[in-house]
Design an enzyme around this catalytic site. Structure first.
Site, PDB file in Angstrom:
ATOM      1  N   THR A  14       0.925  -1.249  -0.128  1.00 11.21           N
ATOM      2  CA  THR A  14       0.111  -0.181  -0.029  1.00 11.21           C
ATOM      3  C   THR A  14       0.834   1.400   0.058  1.00 11.21           C
ATOM      4  OG1 THR A  14      -1.733  -1.068   0.975  1.00 11.21           O
ATOM      5  CG2 THR A  14      -1.755   1.216   1.306  1.00 11.21           C
ATOM      6  N   ASP A  91       0.005  -7.042   4.342  1.00 11.11           N
ATOM      7  CA  ASP A  91      -0.742  -8.206   4.690  1.00 11.11           C
ATOM      8  C   ASP A  91       0.018  -9.441   5.164  1.00 11.11           C
ATOM      9  OD1 ASP A  91      -3.305  -6.751   4.119  1.00 11.11           O
ATOM     10  OD2 ASP A  91      -3.270  -7.247   2.048  1.00 11.11           O
ATOM     11  N   THR A 277      -1.372 -22.935  18.757  1.00 10.59           N
ATOM     12  CA  THR A 277      -2.410 -22.560  19.216  1.00 10.59           C
ATOM     13  C   THR A 277      -3.330 -21.585  18.221  1.00 10.59           C
ATOM     14  OG1 THR A 277      -3.969 -21.601  20.970  1.00 10.59           O
ATOM     15  CG2 THR A 277      -1.525 -20.778  20.776  1.00 10.59           C
ATOM     16  N   GLN A 278      -4.553 -21.620  18.060  1.00  8.28           N
ATOM     17  CA  GLN A 278      -5.209 -20.628  17.264  1.00  8.28           C
ATOM     18  C   GLN A 278      -5.519 -19.234  18.225  1.00  8.28           C
ATOM     19  OE1 GLN A 278      -9.627 -22.009  16.665  1.00  8.28           O
ATOM     20  NE2 GLN A 278      -8.471 -23.561  16.134  1.00  8.28           N
ATOM     21  N   CYS A 279      -5.395 -19.408  19.293  1.00  3.92           N
ATOM     22  CA  CYS A 279      -5.429 -18.007  20.211  1.00  3.92           C
ATOM     23  C   CYS A 279      -4.435 -17.018  19.738  1.00  3.92           C
ATOM     24  CB  CYS A 279      -5.382 -18.570  21.674  1.00  3.92           C
ATOM     25  SG  CYS A 279      -6.574 -19.486  22.642  1.00  3.92           S
TER      26      CYS A 279
END
Ligand code: ASP
Length: 345
Positions: A14, A91, A277-279
């Site tokens: 960007t 990103d 972990t997805q935490c």
């Protein structure tokens, strides 16, 4: 002290984008556009050189070949420059920073990735400050004429983070990045306040670069009610050499015999499975709950407190550069360049 030399490696993002007059969509543009918008660049107290990595891209198009090209630039110009700034879309910046940190082990100079949420030509852009401060950090030396930062880092909205500890968490806020499991390396205010106790210092005598990445890896995010059947082709050793599982909490998955059997067969066939972990913060602790004990027993590796970005690029790197599964397993669970916390029991 002599003026530092900084190499700016422009990949796109960007920061250098402009609006397509027909569609209104933001498109990557060349570096001249960017430098026209920041006349201050010519007043910076560092000698700057710019190199563009081919056509500027949206970082959604980033890939291991471009990571290798960026790393190669750093290696080729290592002796000629005191620091490096990589201009990159936000990103996938955390993936690139992680990959570069593994590729450029032994580095004793800063590689600072930065970008922005608003293009440089817009009046409220965050790009100017991000770029100027990144250059300042990349140029900074201590009283012994050594670089203050000697690792791959991300500078964004007044904070400097270890690159392989970051995640992008906001598509809107200027504070787009966090380092959930590790301290900030510096905070920029009136002065740049460095947190030297958080710095990574290599023990390697010289740059030990390895560029190969193996893309035969997969990522599975666990959710309640997933069907084992859907993931059969992911746990197929002919196509996929390693799978990173994003589990619940401290490493838990549903107590599903069919799923355990699929993983067990895959590991026995030579596959590598890593549990993270997805935490958004914290660490996996295999065996803490009954719902992760089985994973430990069948040979799933603990990704400890690795972010997803750091885990996926790390296994790509290890598969690309090591042949023995024991080595890959050991290295995956230890810190190569400060990307995970090694807990001593
Ligand atoms: N889509 C852009 C990119 O990652 C977003 C940004 O730069 O912030 O290239």
């Amino acid at each position: 002290m002599k003026q530092s030399k900084v190499l700016l490696i422009y990949t796109g993002g960007t920061i250098g984008m402009i609006e397509d007059p027909e569609t209104g969509a933001l498109t990557a543009f060349d570096f001249d556009h960017l430098s026209d918008q920041i006349p201050e660049l010519s007043r910076i107290n560092a000698e700057l050189k710019v190199v563009s990595m081919g056509m500027p891209i949206d970082s959604s198009d980033m890939n291991p070949m471009i990571w290798q090209d960026i790393a190669q630039q750093v290696v080729d110009q290592y002796e000629l420059f005191d620091g490096f700034v990589v201009l990159h879309g936000s990103d996938t910046m955390a993936f690139t920073a992680s990959a570069l940190s593994y590729m450029l082990q032994g580095i004793k100079k800063p590689v600072i990735l930065t970008g922005s949420q608003l293009p440089i030509g817009t009046i409220r852009t965050d790009g100017k400050e991000n770029l100027i401060t990144s250059i300042e950090i990349a140029a900074s030396k201590d009283k012994n004429d050594e670089s203050i930062i000697q690792e791959v880092a991300i500078y964004f909205e007044y904070s400097l983070y270890r690159g392989n500890r970051t995640s992008k968490v906001s598509a809107h806020a200027f504070e787009a990045f966090v380092s959930p499991n590790y301290l900030e390396l510096a905070v920029a205010g009136v002065d740049i306040k460095y947190n030297s106790s958080a710095f990574y210092k290599t023990t390697l005598p010289e740059l030990d670069y390895k560029f190969k990445m193996d893309d035969r890896v997969a990522l599975m995010k666990i959710f309640p009610g997933f069907s084992t059947h859907v993931y059969k082709s992911m746990f197929d050793i002919e196509k996929v050499k390693a799978v990173v599982i994003e589990s619940f909490g401290a490493g838990n998955v549903p107590n599903n015999t069919e799923f355990f059997k699929m993983i067990k067969n895959y590991i026995e066939a030579g596959g590598i499975v890593i549990n993270i972990t997805q935490c958004s913060s914290g660490s996996v602790s295999l065996g803490k709950y009954a719902n992760s004990t089985m994973l430990k027993e069948i040979g799933v590796l603990s990704g400890e407190d690795l972010t997803t970005e750091a885990a996926i690029t790390k296994i790509m790197f290890l598969l690309g550069n090591y042949t023995q599964t024991e080595d890959i397993n050991r290295l995956m669970q230890s810190s190569l360049v400060g990307e995970l916390t090694e807990y001593t029991l």
